[in-house]
Design an enzyme around this catalytic site. Structure first.
Site, PDB file in Angstrom:
ATOM      1  CE1 TYR A 150      -4.070   2.006   0.827  1.00 16.93           C
ATOM      2  CE2 TYR A 150      -2.652   3.111   2.413  1.00 16.93           C
ATOM      3  CZ  TYR A 150      -3.837   3.046   1.700  1.00 16.93           C
ATOM      4  OH  TYR A 150      -4.777   4.040   1.854  1.00 16.93           O
ATOM      5  CE  LYS A 154      -3.835   5.030  -1.331  1.00 11.79           C
ATOM      6  NZ  LYS A 154      -4.855   5.371  -2.337  1.00 11.79           N
TER       7      LYS A 154
HETATM    8  P1  NAP Z   1     -13.377   2.201   1.576  1.00 10.02           P
HETATM    9  O1  NAP Z   1     -14.405   2.667   2.546  1.00 10.02           O
HETATM   10  O2  NAP Z   1     -12.822   0.815   1.701  1.00 10.02           O
HETATM   11  O3  NAP Z   1     -13.954   2.434   0.096  1.00 10.02           O
HETATM   12  C1  NAP Z   1     -13.194   2.088  -1.031  1.00 10.02           C
HETATM   13  C2  NAP Z   1     -14.124   1.881  -2.201  1.00 10.02           C
HETATM   14  O4  NAP Z   1     -13.340   1.521  -3.346  1.00 10.02           O
HETATM   15  C3  NAP Z   1     -15.128   0.746  -1.953  1.00 10.02           C
HETATM   16  O5  NAP Z   1     -16.424   1.159  -2.290  1.00 10.02           O
HETATM   17  C4  NAP Z   1     -14.618  -0.352  -2.867  1.00 10.02           C
HETATM   18  O6  NAP Z   1     -15.605  -1.205  -3.382  1.00 10.02           O
HETATM   19  C5  NAP Z   1     -14.022   0.452  -4.015  1.00 10.02           C
HETATM   20  N1  NAP Z   1     -13.134  -0.355  -4.829  1.00 10.02           N
HETATM   21  C6  NAP Z   1     -12.210  -1.249  -4.409  1.00 10.02           C
HETATM   22  N2  NAP Z   1     -11.614  -1.841  -5.449  1.00 10.02           N
HETATM   23  C7  NAP Z   1     -12.178  -1.321  -6.571  1.00 10.02           C
HETATM   24  C8  NAP Z   1     -11.997  -1.550  -7.961  1.00 10.02           C
HETATM   25  N3  NAP Z   1     -11.092  -2.435  -8.411  1.00 10.02           N
HETATM   26  N4  NAP Z   1     -12.757  -0.836  -8.835  1.00 10.02           N
HETATM   27  C9  NAP Z   1     -13.676   0.041  -8.388  1.00 10.02           C
HETATM   28  N5  NAP Z   1     -13.894   0.306  -7.098  1.00 10.02           N
HETATM   29  C10 NAP Z   1     -13.160  -0.377  -6.190  1.00 10.02           C
HETATM   30  O7  NAP Z   1     -12.099   3.168   1.584  1.00 10.02           O
HETATM   31  P2  NAP Z   1     -11.923   4.706   2.034  1.00 10.02           P
HETATM   32  O8  NAP Z   1     -11.410   4.700   3.410  1.00 10.02           O
HETATM   33  O9  NAP Z   1     -13.114   5.486   1.663  1.00 10.02           O
HETATM   34  O10 NAP Z   1     -10.692   5.094   1.081  1.00 10.02           O
HETATM   35  C11 NAP Z   1     -10.834   5.778  -0.162  1.00 10.02           C
HETATM   36  C12 NAP Z   1      -9.447   6.099  -0.702  1.00 10.02           C
HETATM   37  O11 NAP Z   1      -8.723   6.887   0.242  1.00 10.02           O
HETATM   38  C13 NAP Z   1      -8.588   4.873  -0.969  1.00 10.02           C
HETATM   39  O12 NAP Z   1      -7.790   5.073  -2.110  1.00 10.02           O
HETATM   40  C14 NAP Z   1      -7.722   4.789   0.275  1.00 10.02           C
HETATM   41  O13 NAP Z   1      -6.540   4.104   0.029  1.00 10.02           O
HETATM   42  C15 NAP Z   1      -7.503   6.269   0.554  1.00 10.02           C
HETATM   43  N6  NAP Z   1      -7.138   6.569   1.948  1.00 10.02           N
HETATM   44  C16 NAP Z   1      -7.961   6.248   2.984  1.00 10.02           C
HETATM   45  C17 NAP Z   1      -7.570   6.562   4.286  1.00 10.02           C
HETATM   46  C18 NAP Z   1      -8.416   6.236   5.490  1.00 10.02           C
HETATM   47  O14 NAP Z   1      -7.954   6.481   6.620  1.00 10.02           O
HETATM   48  N7  NAP Z   1      -9.628   5.758   5.354  1.00 10.02           N
HETATM   49  C19 NAP Z   1      -6.335   7.170   4.524  1.00 10.02           C
HETATM   50  C20 NAP Z   1      -5.523   7.464   3.437  1.00 10.02           C
HETATM   51  C21 NAP Z   1      -5.932   7.169   2.155  1.00 10.02           C
HETATM   52  P3  NAP Z   1     -16.068  -2.525  -2.569  1.00 10.02           P
HETATM   53  O15 NAP Z   1     -16.906  -2.009  -1.464  1.00 10.02           O
HETATM   54  O16 NAP Z   1     -16.834  -3.313  -3.572  1.00 10.02           O
HETATM   55  O17 NAP Z   1     -14.817  -3.202  -2.117  1.00 10.02           O
END
Ligand code: NAP
Length: 249
Positions: A150, A154
């Site tokens: 990851y 990133k």
């Molecule tokens: P999340 O709640 O897990 O949501 C991620 C979404 O991406 C889910 O709806 C998932 O679908 C979808 N997804 C996964 N694989 C996919 C694919 N191959 N094609 C299309 N859609 C896909 O994550 P989040 O926390 O909102 O994170 C959103 C972004 O921010 C990510 O890139 C994550 O790495 C980044 N981020 C998050 C945090 C944090 O603290 N939460 C911190 C830094 C960065 P499914 O539900 O079907 O799996």
């Protein structure tokens, strides 16, 4: 003029909040996720608030599905000139236990996905002579135990962002990256579960280490996206903005 935005991973978490915010900003929003049905609640919220949105099912790591999804969005909502590469997964493990599948899966969704989506949207941005790309990075890009895959992906998002900014600037297209810290979503809930901690306790611990004294919410990221895709942000490009409640290097 109504702009059309695509938000990948828009069904929940940060992507859902970004979708709602961009609709509120007056854009038509394609809420794209693996499963179109999972996008419907977000589309309904946007529609109920008077906005225009479309649920689109596609795997961002699949070239054919990406092409079909972007074509459909252009036909149904109008030329997509705003792209938020937000779809993401985690497959955490210490290096010695990390499988090749877990490495490849993370690279595929974040890096291959952002590449394929950006390449598919770029002709519409070129033709419009205007565009905005925002790539979701993470504070993990700086290194994080248990996240070799990851953190590499990133950090890669940041390099991709800078190159897109250089190549697409001549078409009046900006590309920027947002690197969130701890945001309260299903993703961080899954991390708490993996390390055997109650989510509330995990949040409290994280908040105690963040200068503003709280963890982030999806809306904190949506507000930053809203600025970066605005008309007024046209001279901000190739940047990485850490949205983490405090400084990061
Ligand atoms: P999340 O709640 O897990 O949501 C991620 C979404 O991406 C889910 O709806 C998932 O679908 C979808 N997804 C996964 N694989 C996919 C694919 N191959 N094609 C299309 N859609 C896909 O994550 P989040 O926390 O909102 O994170 C959103 C972004 O921010 C990510 O890139 C994550 O790495 C980044 N981020 C998050 C945090 C944090 O603290 N939460 C911190 C830094 C960065 P499914 O539900 O079907 O799996």
């Amino acid at each position: 003029m109504t702009r059309t935005a695509i938000v990948t991973g828009g069904a929940r978490g940060i992507g859902a909040a970004v979708s709602r915010q961009l609709a509120q900003d007056g854009m038509a929003v394609a809420v794209l996720d693996l499963d179109a049905a999972a996008c419907e609640p977000v589309v309904e919220q946007i529609t109920a608030a008077g906005g225009n949105a479309l649920a689109v099912g596609a795997n961002v790591a699949d070239e054919t599905e990406v092409g079909a999804a972007v074509d459909r969005i252009a036909a149904d909502l109008g030329a997509p000139t705003v792209l938020i590469n937000n779809a993401g997964i985690i497959r955490d493990n210490m290096l010695h236990k990390m499988s090749v599948d877990d490495w490849d899966a993370v690279m595929a969704v974040h890096l291959r996905g952002a590449f394929l989506m950006s390449r598919a949207v770029q002709p519409y941005q070129r033709d419009a002579q205007w565009g905005r790309i925002v790539n979701l990075s993470s504070t993990s890009a700086l290194g994080n135990r248990g996240q070799a895959n990851y953190s590499a992906a990133k950090a890669g998002m940041q390099g991709l962002t800078k190159t897109l900014a250089i190549e697409l600037g001549r078409f009046n297209v900006t590309a920027n990256s947002i690197a969130p810290g701890f945001i309260q979503t299903d993703m961080t809930a899954a991390t708490a579960q993996r390390i055997g901690m109650e989510f509330d306790q995990f949040i409290e611990l994280a908040a105690s280490q963040i200068p503003v004294g709280r963890v982030g919410q999806p809306e904190d990221i949506a507000n930053t996206v809203s600025f970066l895709v605005s008309e007024g942000a046209g001279f901000v490009s190739g940047q990485v903005i850490y949205v983490a409640g405090g400084p990061k290097d």
